[in-house]
Design a protein around this motif. Structure first.
Motif, PDB file in Angstrom:
ATOM      1  N   UNK A 117       6.324  61.759  10.453  1.00  0.00           N
ATOM      2  CA  UNK A 117       5.837  60.966  11.581  1.00  0.00           C
ATOM      3  C   UNK A 117       6.769  59.799  11.925  1.00  0.00           C
ATOM      4  N   UNK A 118       7.918  59.747  11.296  1.00  0.00           N
ATOM      5  CA  UNK A 118       8.839  58.647  11.560  1.00  0.00           C
ATOM      6  C   UNK A 118       9.837  59.037  12.650  1.00  0.00           C
ATOM      7  N   UNK A 119       9.922  58.208  13.691  1.00  0.00           N
ATOM      8  CA  UNK A 119      10.935  58.391  14.730  1.00  0.00           C
ATOM      9  C   UNK A 119      12.168  57.576  14.339  1.00  0.00           C
ATOM     10  N   UNK A 120      13.314  58.223  14.230  1.00  0.00           N
ATOM     11  CA  UNK A 120      14.528  57.579  13.728  1.00  0.00           C
ATOM     12  C   UNK A 120      15.576  57.509  14.827  1.00  0.00           C
ATOM     13  N   UNK A 121      16.137  56.310  14.985  1.00  0.00           N
ATOM     14  CA  UNK A 121      17.272  56.103  15.890  1.00  0.00           C
ATOM     15  C   UNK A 121      18.457  55.675  15.035  1.00  0.00           C
ATOM     16  N   UNK A 122      19.605  56.290  15.253  1.00  0.00           N
ATOM     17  CA  UNK A 122      20.801  55.977  14.471  1.00  0.00           C
ATOM     18  C   UNK A 122      21.903  55.446  15.380  1.00  0.00           C
ATOM     19  N   UNK A 123      22.535  54.354  14.934  1.00  0.00           N
ATOM     20  CA  UNK A 123      23.658  53.769  15.670  1.00  0.00           C
ATOM     21  C   UNK A 123      24.825  53.614  14.700  1.00  0.00           C
ATOM     22  N   UNK A 124      26.004  54.099  15.105  1.00  0.00           N
ATOM     23  CA  UNK A 124      27.184  54.085  14.240  1.00  0.00           C
ATOM     24  C   UNK A 124      28.294  53.277  14.886  1.00  0.00           C
ATOM     25  N   UNK A 125      28.817  52.311  14.147  1.00  0.00           N
ATOM     26  CA  UNK A 125      29.947  51.512  14.614  1.00  0.00           C
ATOM     27  C   UNK A 125      30.573  50.853  13.388  1.00  0.00           C
ATOM     28  N   UNK A 126      31.524  49.912  13.611  1.00  0.00           N
ATOM     29  CA  UNK A 126      32.111  49.258  12.444  1.00  0.00           C
ATOM     30  C   UNK A 126      31.178  48.181  11.890  1.00  0.00           C
ATOM     31  N   UNK A 127      31.485  47.712  10.704  1.00  0.00           N
ATOM     32  CA  UNK A 127      30.602  46.784  10.003  1.00  0.00           C
ATOM     33  C   UNK A 127      30.339  45.523  10.816  1.00  0.00           C
ATOM     34  N   UNK A 128      31.360  44.976  11.464  1.00  0.00           N
ATOM     35  CA  UNK A 128      31.208  43.732  12.213  1.00  0.00           C
ATOM     36  C   UNK A 128      30.178  43.882  13.333  1.00  0.00           C
ATOM     37  N   UNK A 129      30.230  44.986  14.073  1.00  0.00           N
ATOM     38  CA  UNK A 129      29.267  45.177  15.161  1.00  0.00           C
ATOM     39  C   UNK A 129      27.870  45.453  14.628  1.00  0.00           C
TER      40      UNK A 129
END
Length: 322
Positions: A117-129
């Protein structure tokens, strides 16, 4: 007396009319009148006076109105809070580029299996952002390999990793078992973009040993860097976790730094409770409470803690010069 009685009383007081309150609440006027009589009988007070066919609230009624609004407000808040437990959970996860490439797909698959039941959003970028997005509350948590600067963020080292020097089959290092630091001078390298935790650690190493390299590739995509190693004869320093396939098929050779300074952890990062209002927070004091979503994420990450050493090649070393 019930919350329903109080809601009817509030409506009558606000509309100054039994009929208007009845229309607003989709009730009959006799039902509204009976609710007011019930209240007056229960509390033994007179709540309204009728003058020239208009209702006027009494002093006792004004006191009850203030308390009734507080009681109804608390009840509505309780109802809303409990309803949220029945709603779908959501988790916005950030990951640095290395973590996103080698780990996050497996982690999210495990999370979805454990929490359907968990809706997951993933965002990938460098550590600073990623760090800035956490501070702006655009992400709930993140997994990164780089250094987190803000004291408002809690970090939990959780997944083992190590940077390695890597070369392709056509590079002259491929037939070596030991490479010395001085041999890196002037060599062609593919490197990560600024803001990357991997690049920061490698630059610290170069500075400490006064080594100057030729940057022939600069990219925010680990796969691009690996292609430059395999097809364009560049060297690179990247996470060992990115190289499982290439090591197994002997298309690259890796060298571990002898001092262990390139060993590191991927870290679970999240905003400390109340940190947004704190001027100074001790980064070492991690909140003892994690939300259920973050606890699930932490549990899944624990499955990937150990970094297994490859058996396909003997242990090759990058050594400091004597």
């Amino acid at each position: 007396m019930t919350i329903r009685h109080l809601k009817i009383f509030i409506a009558v007081a606000e509309y100054e009319s039994m009929s208007a309150a009845a229309n607003r609440l989709y009730l009959t006027q006799p039902t509204v009148s009976q609710a007011i009589r019930d209240l007056e009988t229960h509390y033994q007070v007179h709540l309204f006076e009728r003058l020239h066919k208009k209702l006027f609230i009494t002093e006792e009624g004004k006191q009850l109105l203030e308390l009734a609004r507080m009681a109804v407000g608390s009840f509505d808040s309780l109802e809303l809070s409990m309803q949220r437990f029945q709603e779908r959970l959501s988790l916005r996860i950030g990951s640095s580029l290395t973590v996103g490439t080698c780990l996050m797909s497996s982690v999210i698959s495990d999370l979805e299996a454990a929490c359907p039941k968990m809706d997951i959003y993933s965002f990938v970028s460098n550590t600073a952002e990623i760090e800035q997005k956490l501070l702006r509350k655009e992400l709930d948590a993140a997994v990164v390999e780089g250094t987190i600067e803000s004291p408002k963020l809690a970090t939990i080292p959780i997944v083992e990793d190590s940077l390695v020097l890597v070369c392709g089959k056509n590079h002259d290092f491929y037939n070596k078992d030991v490479v010395y630091t001085s041999e890196l001078e002037g060599r062609k390298f593919a490197v990560r973009e600024k803001g990357s935790g991997t690049r920061k650690l490698f630059e610290q190493y170069l500075s400490a040993h006064n080594i100057h390299i030729q940057t022939s590739w600069e990219a925010n995509c680990p796969r691009t860097i690996l292609n430059a190693v395999i097809h364009n004869n560049a060297l690179a320093v990247i996470s060992q976790r990115l190289l499982k396939h290439e090591i197994r098929h002997r298309s690259v050779k890796i060298f571990h730094y002898e001092t262990g300074e390139w060993n590191r952890f991927f870290k679970l990062v999240y905003l400390k409770k109340g940190a947004e209002n704190a001027e100074k927070t001790d980064r070492s004091s991690i909140s003892g409470y994690l939300s259920p979503c973050l606890e699930n994420l932490r549990t899944v990450l624990e499955r990937y803690r150990t970094l297994t050493q490859p058996q396909e090649f003997p242990a090759c070393i990058l050594k400091n010069d004597v």
